[in-house]
Scaffold this motif. Structure first.
Motif, PDB file in Angstrom:
ATOM      1  N   PHE A 152       0.830  -1.204   0.000  1.00  6.18           N
ATOM      2  CA  PHE A 152       0.000   0.000   0.000  1.00  6.18           C
ATOM      3  C   PHE A 152       0.869   1.260   0.000  1.00  6.18           C
ATOM      4  CE2 PHE A 152      -2.606   3.370   1.636  1.00  6.18           C
ATOM      5  CZ  PHE A 152      -3.855   3.123   1.083  1.00  6.18           C
ATOM      6  N   MET A 153       1.866   1.292   0.870  1.00  3.03           N
ATOM      7  CA  MET A 153       2.690   2.490   1.007  1.00  3.03           C
ATOM      8  C   MET A 153       3.583   2.709  -0.208  1.00  3.03           C
ATOM      9  SD  MET A 153       3.629   2.320   5.061  1.00  3.03           S
ATOM     10  CE  MET A 153       2.335   2.433   6.307  1.00  3.03           C
ATOM     11  N   SER A 154       3.840   1.640  -0.967  1.00 12.28           N
ATOM     12  CA  SER A 154       4.614   1.809  -2.200  1.00 12.28           C
ATOM     13  C   SER A 154       3.860   2.662  -3.204  1.00 12.28           C
ATOM     14  CB  SER A 154       4.927   0.443  -2.816  1.00 12.28           C
ATOM     15  OG  SER A 154       5.773  -0.316  -1.977  1.00 12.28           O
ATOM     16  N   GLY A 155       2.525   2.686  -3.083  1.00 14.74           N
ATOM     17  CA  GLY A 155       1.720   3.468  -4.005  1.00 14.74           C
ATOM     18  C   GLY A 155       1.578   4.927  -3.614  1.00 14.74           C
ATOM     19  N   ILE A 156       2.098   5.325  -2.467  1.00 16.36           N
ATOM     20  CA  ILE A 156       2.033   6.730  -2.059  1.00 16.36           C
ATOM     21  C   ILE A 156       3.009   7.531  -2.921  1.00 16.36           C
ATOM     22  CG2 ILE A 156       2.430   8.353  -0.165  1.00 16.36           C
ATOM     23  CD1 ILE A 156       1.675   6.136   1.768  1.00 16.36           C
ATOM     24  N   PRO A 157       2.568   8.607  -3.558  1.00 14.39           N
ATOM     25  CA  PRO A 157       3.448   9.370  -4.458  1.00 14.39           C
ATOM     26  C   PRO A 157       4.713   9.846  -3.752  1.00 14.39           C
ATOM     27  CG  PRO A 157       1.170  10.090  -4.687  1.00 14.39           C
ATOM     28  CD  PRO A 157       1.202   9.173  -3.504  1.00 14.39           C
ATOM     29  N   GLY A 158       5.833   9.617  -4.405  1.00 11.94           N
ATOM     30  CA  GLY A 158       7.087  10.086  -3.848  1.00 11.94           C
ATOM     31  C   GLY A 158       7.146  11.596  -3.762  1.00 11.94           C
ATOM     32  N   ASP A 159       6.433  12.296  -4.667  1.00  8.37           N
ATOM     33  CA  ASP A 159       6.420  13.763  -4.630  1.00  8.37           C
ATOM     34  C   ASP A 159       5.823  14.288  -3.334  1.00  8.37           C
ATOM     35  OD1 ASP A 159       7.520  13.728  -7.116  1.00  8.37           O
ATOM     36  OD2 ASP A 159       5.622  14.070  -8.192  1.00  8.37           O
ATOM     37  N   PRO A 181      -2.140   8.671   7.787  1.00 12.73           N
ATOM     38  CA  PRO A 181      -3.500   9.097   7.425  1.00 12.73           C
ATOM     39  C   PRO A 181      -3.966   8.608   6.060  1.00 12.73           C
ATOM     40  CG  PRO A 181      -2.325  10.906   8.461  1.00 12.73           C
ATOM     41  CD  PRO A 181      -1.318   9.820   8.223  1.00 12.73           C
ATOM     42  N   VAL A 182      -3.060   8.565   5.074  1.00 14.01           N
ATOM     43  CA  VAL A 182      -3.477   8.116   3.742  1.00 14.01           C
ATOM     44  C   VAL A 182      -3.465   6.586   3.626  1.00 14.01           C
ATOM     45  CG1 VAL A 182      -2.645  10.238   2.674  1.00 14.01           C
ATOM     46  CG2 VAL A 182      -1.139   8.252   2.778  1.00 14.01           C
ATOM     47  N   SER A 183      -3.018   5.903   4.692  1.00 13.64           N
ATOM     48  CA  SER A 183      -2.989   4.433   4.698  1.00 13.64           C
ATOM     49  C   SER A 183      -4.153   3.872   5.512  1.00 13.64           C
ATOM     50  CB  SER A 183      -1.659   3.924   5.271  1.00 13.64           C
ATOM     51  OG  SER A 183      -0.560   4.418   4.542  1.00 13.64           O
ATOM     52  N   VAL A 188      -7.060  -0.340   8.640  1.00 11.75           N
ATOM     53  CA  VAL A 188      -8.295  -1.035   9.031  1.00 11.75           C
ATOM     54  C   VAL A 188      -8.207  -2.518   8.679  1.00 11.75           C
ATOM     55  CG1 VAL A 188     -10.770  -1.205   8.614  1.00 11.75           C
ATOM     56  CG2 VAL A 188      -9.701   1.040   8.852  1.00 11.75           C
ATOM     57  N   THR A 189      -7.661  -2.834   7.508  1.00  9.36           N
ATOM     58  CA  THR A 189      -7.560  -4.230   7.076  1.00  9.36           C
ATOM     59  C   THR A 189      -6.672  -5.039   8.005  1.00  9.36           C
ATOM     60  OG1 THR A 189      -7.872  -3.568   4.765  1.00  9.36           O
ATOM     61  CG2 THR A 189      -6.932  -5.748   5.170  1.00  9.36           C
ATOM     62  N   VAL A 190      -5.486  -4.531   8.294  1.00  4.74           N
ATOM     63  CA  VAL A 190      -4.564  -5.240   9.174  1.00  4.74           C
ATOM     64  C   VAL A 190      -5.138  -5.353  10.579  1.00  4.74           C
ATOM     65  CG1 VAL A 190      -2.275  -5.172  10.229  1.00  4.74           C
ATOM     66  CG2 VAL A 190      -2.544  -4.601   7.814  1.00  4.74           C
ATOM     67  N   SER A 191      -5.768  -4.280  11.062  1.00  8.45           N
ATOM     68  CA  SER A 191      -6.366  -4.305  12.399  1.00  8.45           C
ATOM     69  C   SER A 191      -7.462  -5.356  12.486  1.00  8.45           C
ATOM     70  CB  SER A 191      -6.939  -2.930  12.753  1.00  8.45           C
ATOM     71  OG  SER A 191      -5.932  -1.945  12.774  1.00  8.45           O
ATOM     72  N   LEU A 192      -8.302  -5.415  11.460  1.00  8.43           N
ATOM     73  CA  LEU A 192      -9.413  -6.356  11.473  1.00  8.43           C
ATOM     74  C   LEU A 192      -8.929  -7.795  11.480  1.00  8.43           C
ATOM     75  CD1 LEU A 192     -12.455  -6.923  11.304  1.00  8.43           C
ATOM     76  CD2 LEU A 192     -12.244  -6.821   8.810  1.00  8.43           C
ATOM     77  N   ARG A 255     -15.936  -2.092   3.606  1.00 12.53           N
ATOM     78  CA  ARG A 255     -15.538  -1.162   2.541  1.00 12.53           C
ATOM     79  C   ARG A 255     -14.033  -0.904   2.577  1.00 12.53           C
ATOM     80  NH1 ARG A 255     -15.580   4.570   2.531  1.00 12.53           N
ATOM     81  NH2 ARG A 255     -16.646   4.552   4.541  1.00 12.53           N
ATOM     82  N   TYR A 256     -13.491  -0.742   3.787  1.00 10.77           N
ATOM     83  CA  TYR A 256     -12.060  -0.487   3.912  1.00 10.77           C
ATOM     84  C   TYR A 256     -11.246  -1.738   3.596  1.00 10.77           C
ATOM     85  CZ  TYR A 256     -13.897   3.513   6.465  1.00 10.77           C
ATOM     86  OH  TYR A 256     -14.588   4.638   6.829  1.00 10.77           O
ATOM     87  N   VAL A 257     -11.780  -2.911   3.980  1.00 10.09           N
ATOM     88  CA  VAL A 257     -11.066  -4.164   3.721  1.00 10.09           C
ATOM     89  C   VAL A 257     -10.985  -4.427   2.233  1.00 10.09           C
ATOM     90  CG1 VAL A 257     -11.138  -6.663   4.035  1.00 10.09           C
ATOM     91  CG2 VAL A 257     -11.676  -5.151   5.943  1.00 10.09           C
TER      92      VAL A 257
END
Length: 268
Positions: A152-159, A181-183, A188-192, A255-257
């Motif tokens: 997931f975090m790999s998709g966060i823009p490097g800019d 915040p953007v993750s 939620v998925t990992v917590s669940l 929805r988050y999962v």
């Protein structure tokens, strides 16, 4: 016609998968003397709430312990998996690829093998029969799954991260104020899944906390089963009550999962 056929097939498969849940509820309402009827009643013709009263009388402490262990497992898993995912995704430490492989292999180890290993270690450290020992053990299953943070975090823009560094934010500030915040979906998925694994665990609980004062609900259900005593009414009633928190969480977080489990699957 084809769409209707697919709908019918889907409904039949759904009913087949949900039948064990219905039967669990049916048995929880069936009087003990009717358990061995042949054929069994498909509906609770003479419903009783004896099993549910047994849950309120005997099982509430077990439910409280499971809740404590589940929340503790979530906290420890996020504490370890979120920074590790950020580090592997954005900081690219030396040996990161090997660490990712180790985490992947860890998910393939059978739980009973890990439980026996933990037993020897916990015996030496004095951690047997403790709820926090179970939190540590359950987290070893949940943390490797937490590598979903890396995708997931790999998709966060490097800019976005570069702009934060230009504004003077350090590594921790970027992680805490920008990345987390953007993750949200991944969090939620990992917590669940961490909570559900801890909530439903029996192997670690039976091996590491079989005689402690604070035992989880899976051991509470197990105490109803004996060589000469099988209280199926109370067993199923406890299972019904124990299923409620998991069901509520799944409904609220679906929805988050759905977004979290597909994180990193598509690259822009």
């Amino acid at each position: 016609m084809t769409r209707r056929r697919h709908t019918v097939i889907g409904l039949l498969l759904t009913a087949l998968m949900l039948f064990p849940v219905y039967w669990m509820l049916n048995v929880s309402l069936t009087p003990q003397q009717d358990m061995r009827k042949s054929p069994p009643d498909l509906f609770p013709l003479h419903p009783t709430f004896e099993g549910h009263r047994a849950v309120l009388d005997d099982q509430l402490p077990y439910l409280g312990t499971s809740l404590l262990i589940g929340l503790g497992t979530v906290a420890l898993t996020l504490l370890l998996a979120a920074p590790a995912g950020y580090s592997l995704a954005k900081l690219r430490p030396r040996g990161g690829g090997a660490l990712g492989l180790v985490l992947l292999i860890a998910q393939m180890i059978p739980g009973i093998v890990m439980a026996m290993g933990f037993y020897g270690v916990f015996l030496d450290l004095g951690l047997l029969n403790s709820w926090w020992g179970l939190i540590i053990a359950d987290s070893t299953i949940a943390v490797p799954f937490g590598v979903i943070f890396t995708a997931f975090m790999s998709g966060i823009p490097g800019d976005l991260i570069a702009a934060s560094r230009i504004d003077g934010a350090g590594t921790f500030r970027i992680f805490w104020s920008i990345v987390l915040p953007v993750s949200r979906n991944a969090l939620v998925t990992v917590s669940l899944f961490s909570f559900l694994w801890a909530w439903s665990d029996f192997v670690f609980a039976n091996t590491l906390d079989g005689g402690g004062e604070l035992r989880p609900i899976t051991l509470g259900i197990y105490k109803y089963i004996g060589n000469n005593n099988q209280e199926w009414n109370a067993i199923m009633a406890t299972a019904v009550v124990a299923s409620v928190p998991a069901t509520v969480l799944l409904v609220l977080a679906q929805r988050y999962v759905a977004a979290g489990v597909t994180a990193g699957a598509v690259k822009d």
